[in-house]
Motif scaffolding. Sequence first.
Motif, mmCIF file in Angstrom:
data_model
loop_
_atom_site.group_PDB
_atom_site.id
_atom_site.type_symbol
_atom_site.label_atom_id
_atom_site.label_comp_id
_atom_site.label_asym_id
_atom_site.label_seq_id
_atom_site.Cartn_x
_atom_site.Cartn_y
_atom_site.Cartn_z
ATOM 1 N N TYR A 69 0.845 -1.198 0.000
ATOM 2 C CA TYR A 69 0.000 0.000 0.000
ATOM 3 C C TYR A 69 0.879 1.245 0.000
ATOM 4 N N CYS A 70 0.631 2.142 -0.952
ATOM 5 C CA CYS A 70 1.389 3.395 -1.044
ATOM 6 C C CYS A 70 0.647 4.540 -0.356
ATOM 7 N N GLY A 71 -0.648 4.682 -0.625
ATOM 8 C CA GLY A 71 -1.407 5.750 0.010
ATOM 9 C C GLY A 71 -2.574 6.226 -0.827
ATOM 10 N N CYS A 72 -3.153 7.343 -0.386
ATOM 11 C CA CYS A 72 -4.337 7.921 -1.018
ATOM 12 C C CYS A 72 -3.935 9.088 -1.934
ATOM 13 N N PHE A 73 -4.930 9.714 -2.547
ATOM 14 C CA PHE A 73 -4.660 10.814 -3.463
ATOM 15 C C PHE A 73 -3.920 11.955 -2.780
ATOM 16 N N GLU A 74 -4.344 12.336 -1.594
ATOM 17 C CA GLU A 74 -3.713 13.458 -0.900
ATOM 18 C C GLU A 74 -2.230 13.192 -0.661
ATOM 19 N N GLN A 75 -1.895 11.970 -0.273
ATOM 20 C CA GLN A 75 -0.505 11.603 -0.054
ATOM 21 C C GLN A 75 0.267 11.583 -1.370
ATOM 22 N N PHE A 76 -0.371 11.107 -2.441
ATOM 23 C CA PHE A 76 0.216 11.125 -3.778
ATOM 24 C C PHE A 76 0.534 12.552 -4.194
ATOM 25 N N ASP A 77 -0.441 13.445 -4.023
ATOM 26 C CA ASP A 77 -0.281 14.841 -4.408
ATOM 27 C C ASP A 77 0.825 15.521 -3.596
ATOM 28 N N ASP A 78 0.873 15.230 -2.292
ATOM 29 C CA ASP A 78 1.935 15.788 -1.440
ATOM 30 C C ASP A 78 3.309 15.303 -1.905
ATOM 31 N N ALA A 79 3.419 14.008 -2.217
ATOM 32 C CA ALA A 79 4.695 13.440 -2.666
ATOM 33 C C ALA A 79 5.124 14.071 -3.985
ATOM 34 N N LEU A 80 4.169 14.302 -4.875
ATOM 35 C CA LEU A 80 4.465 14.947 -6.149
ATOM 36 C C LEU A 80 4.984 16.358 -5.914
ATOM 37 N N GLU A 81 4.297 17.097 -5.071
ATOM 38 C CA GLU A 81 4.683 18.482 -4.763
ATOM 39 C C GLU A 81 6.048 18.548 -4.084
ATOM 40 N N ASP A 82 6.343 17.562 -3.234
ATOM 41 C CA ASP A 82 7.604 17.543 -2.486
ATOM 42 C C ASP A 82 8.762 16.922 -3.278
ATOM 43 N N GLY A 83 8.473 16.430 -4.483
ATOM 44 C CA GLY A 83 9.520 15.849 -5.313
ATOM 45 C C GLY A 83 9.965 14.460 -4.885
ATOM 46 N N VAL A 84 9.083 13.730 -4.185
ATOM 47 C CA VAL A 84 9.430 12.390 -3.714
ATOM 48 C C VAL A 84 8.426 11.332 -4.206
ATOM 49 N N LEU A 85 7.896 11.553 -5.417
ATOM 50 C CA LEU A 85 6.868 10.652 -5.936
ATOM 51 C C LEU A 85 7.374 9.222 -6.085
ATOM 52 N N LEU A 86 8.571 9.032 -6.621
ATOM 53 C CA LEU A 86 9.086 7.665 -6.821
ATOM 54 C C LEU A 86 9.243 6.929 -5.496
ATOM 55 N N GLU A 87 9.658 7.651 -4.470
ATOM 56 C CA GLU A 87 9.775 7.035 -3.142
ATOM 57 C C GLU A 87 8.385 6.667 -2.619
ATOM 58 N N PHE A 88 7.428 7.569 -2.788
ATOM 59 C CA PHE A 88 6.045 7.311 -2.346
ATOM 60 C C PHE A 88 5.492 6.059 -3.016
ATOM 61 N N LEU A 89 5.771 5.901 -4.311
ATOM 62 C CA LEU A 89 5.259 4.772 -5.067
ATOM 63 C C LEU A 89 6.102 3.508 -4.882
ATOM 64 N N ARG A 90 7.114 3.580 -4.037
ATOM 65 C CA ARG A 90 8.032 2.463 -3.754
ATOM 66 C C ARG A 90 8.744 2.008 -5.035
ATOM 67 N N LEU A 91 9.104 2.993 -5.872
ATOM 68 C CA LEU A 91 9.820 2.700 -7.107
ATOM 69 C C LEU A 91 11.289 3.081 -7.008
ATOM 70 N N LYS A 92 11.675 3.653 -5.890
ATOM 71 C CA LYS A 92 13.056 4.074 -5.679
ATOM 72 C C LYS A 92 13.481 3.807 -4.264
#
Length: 91
Positions: A68-91
Amino acid sequence: MSELKLTVCVFQIQISQNTNRIKQVLESKKIPFEEIDLYIKPESRIDMMEKSGNPEILPPQLFNGDTYCGCFEQFDDALEDGVLLEFLRLK
């Protein structure tokens, strides 16, 4: 050596602005994902709740395989913070 191909699942009941935003971002970054529509596959809702550990969870939700990675709000925060790949467990 074969390359591991990761996917992110977006669970949804109906298309929402949040779901569209997730799809646009993933497509623009060329991140492959599987979209699971809970209207078509209502049995997947149980899978979504079990994987997230939350019986009251609402779509859209993101998973990398069984993780489980998270919900939309967490996705959006990760995108804004520049940590999307980490959020998605791709890095």
